[in-house]
Motif scaffolding. Sequence first.
Motif, short mmCIF file in Angstrom:
data_model
loop_
_atom_site.label_atom_id
_atom_site.label_comp_id
_atom_site.label_asym_id
_atom_site.label_seq_id
_atom_site.Cartn_x
_atom_site.Cartn_y
_atom_site.Cartn_z
N ASP A 2 0.88 -1.17 0.13
CA ASP A 2 -0.09 -0.11 -0.08
C ASP A 2 0.88 1.28 0.09
OD1 ASP A 2 -2.24 1.49 -0.09
OD2 ASP A 2 -2.68 1.43 2.21
N GLU A 28 2.51 -13.61 8.86
CA GLU A 28 2.48 -12.16 8.13
C GLU A 28 3.55 -11.25 8.88
OE1 GLU A 28 -0.90 -8.77 8.35
OE2 GLU A 28 -1.20 -10.11 6.88
N CYS A 66 -1.92 -8.66 -2.88
CA CYS A 66 -3.02 -7.72 -2.60
C CYS A 66 -2.83 -6.24 -2.33
CB CYS A 66 -3.58 -8.42 -1.06
SG CYS A 66 -4.91 -7.47 -0.41
N TYR A 67 -3.69 -5.57 -2.97
CA TYR A 67 -3.53 -4.05 -3.03
C TYR A 67 -5.24 -3.32 -2.89
CZ TYR A 67 0.36 -5.82 -5.90
OH TYR A 67 1.34 -6.47 -6.45
N ASP A 68 -5.10 -2.27 -2.91
CA ASP A 68 -6.32 -1.37 -3.10
C ASP A 68 -6.71 -1.32 -4.63
OD1 ASP A 68 -4.99 0.49 -4.24
OD2 ASP A 68 -4.88 1.66 -2.20
N SER A 74 -4.21 -1.88 -9.33
CA SER A 74 -5.14 -2.82 -10.03
C SER A 74 -5.41 -3.00 -11.67
CB SER A 74 -6.47 -2.68 -9.33
OG SER A 74 -7.10 -1.39 -9.67
N HIS A 95 -8.31 -7.58 -4.84
CA HIS A 95 -8.53 -6.48 -4.03
C HIS A 95 -8.81 -6.40 -2.52
CE1 HIS A 95 -11.12 -2.49 -4.31
NE2 HIS A 95 -10.27 -2.31 -3.34
N CYS A 96 -8.07 -5.81 -1.62
CA CYS A 96 -8.34 -5.89 -0.22
C CYS A 96 -9.69 -5.81 0.18
CB CYS A 96 -7.49 -4.58 0.38
SG CYS A 96 -7.83 -4.63 2.02
N ARG A 97 -10.21 -6.87 0.92
CA ARG A 97 -11.37 -7.20 1.35
C ARG A 97 -11.94 -5.81 2.23
NH1 ARG A 97 -11.29 -10.36 -2.31
NH2 ARG A 97 -11.95 -12.52 -2.20
N HIS A 99 -10.87 -2.94 2.32
CA HIS A 99 -10.95 -1.66 1.51
C HIS A 99 -12.18 -1.90 0.60
CE1 HIS A 99 -9.93 0.92 -1.90
NE2 HIS A 99 -9.46 1.57 -0.92
N GLN A 237 -9.04 -7.71 8.40
CA GLN A 237 -7.77 -7.31 8.24
C GLN A 237 -6.87 -8.06 9.13
OE1 GLN A 237 -7.19 -2.64 8.36
NE2 GLN A 237 -9.25 -3.03 8.82
#
Length: 314
Positions: A2, A28, A66-68, A74, A95-97, A99, A237
Amino acid sequence: MDESSDITGKEQVSISFRTVDDEFQINEDFCGFYETATTKSKDLFLIIKDVLLRSNLRLENCRGQCYDGAAAMSSEIAGLQKLVLQQESRALYVHCRAHKLNLVIQDEIKNIPDIENIMSLVQKFIAFTRGSPKRLAWFSSLKDQNESEDGHQNGTSFRPFCPTRWIMRKPSLISITSNYRSLLVWLEDLTTNPDFTKCRVEAMAFLSSFQVFDTFFKLEFLRIIFTILEDSSIQLQGSQLNFSKAESIIQTLKQILRSLRTESRFKTLFDAATESAKIMDLDEPALPRKRKVHAKIEVGFRDTYYQPNDPKEM
């Protein structure tokens, strides 16, 4: 991955690695912040390759990214996810859930003028309160005095609106509802206090808005909704999140929201708000001024044009 701006206005990129061991346990790890002059997809891709190289990790082992939803991240034509896929086709983009949930709430609120107006009122009021240390100190002093006299529990301090994450605005709403009695006394005092003549007009406007039952009821309603949404957002998250858990969280959220759409739940909320409003001496629930049916509405539909019979029905 991000990107955001730090306090000095410089663009920075944060990178985290998610790995899975032989027992499918998820780990993570936050890698760090990296300064970048631009947020173009090619420059971000160079940062990723540099980080992987320094960490002695191979892109061939990557199975997800995974990004926005920003175009630079994207886009299926020249976005970062496309550049990664060109080198490793198994690194599927997600796509970040959390977000996505935030974007849904943001769009829905913008489609409901009444709710958008209340959110705007809260934002302006908190800016008004926190914009002057003198006003804030006077409110804290008045609040402590009031609550020591009537034994009422202290509310939280006024919290500013999160500018981007709409779901994270629950603390702002709670800071209003938990201090409602005190803020009414404070605003009334500001309208007559000679030390605050410059803000008297603003204080009178806020006071007239918060004395209306409609405002109080909608704030109570939003407090419940945003509490539920924030809980879901935090879970989305979580470091142990996977596709199955994400789907389960969203399905549970839908069920909870549907369960709130019942006459009994609404009656409970309305009755509780009405009782609280009486205690704080707010204006009683009232119907808005009855408007004339617009001439453009066909004659046949005028008799069935909806007009609520009482505030609760409205």
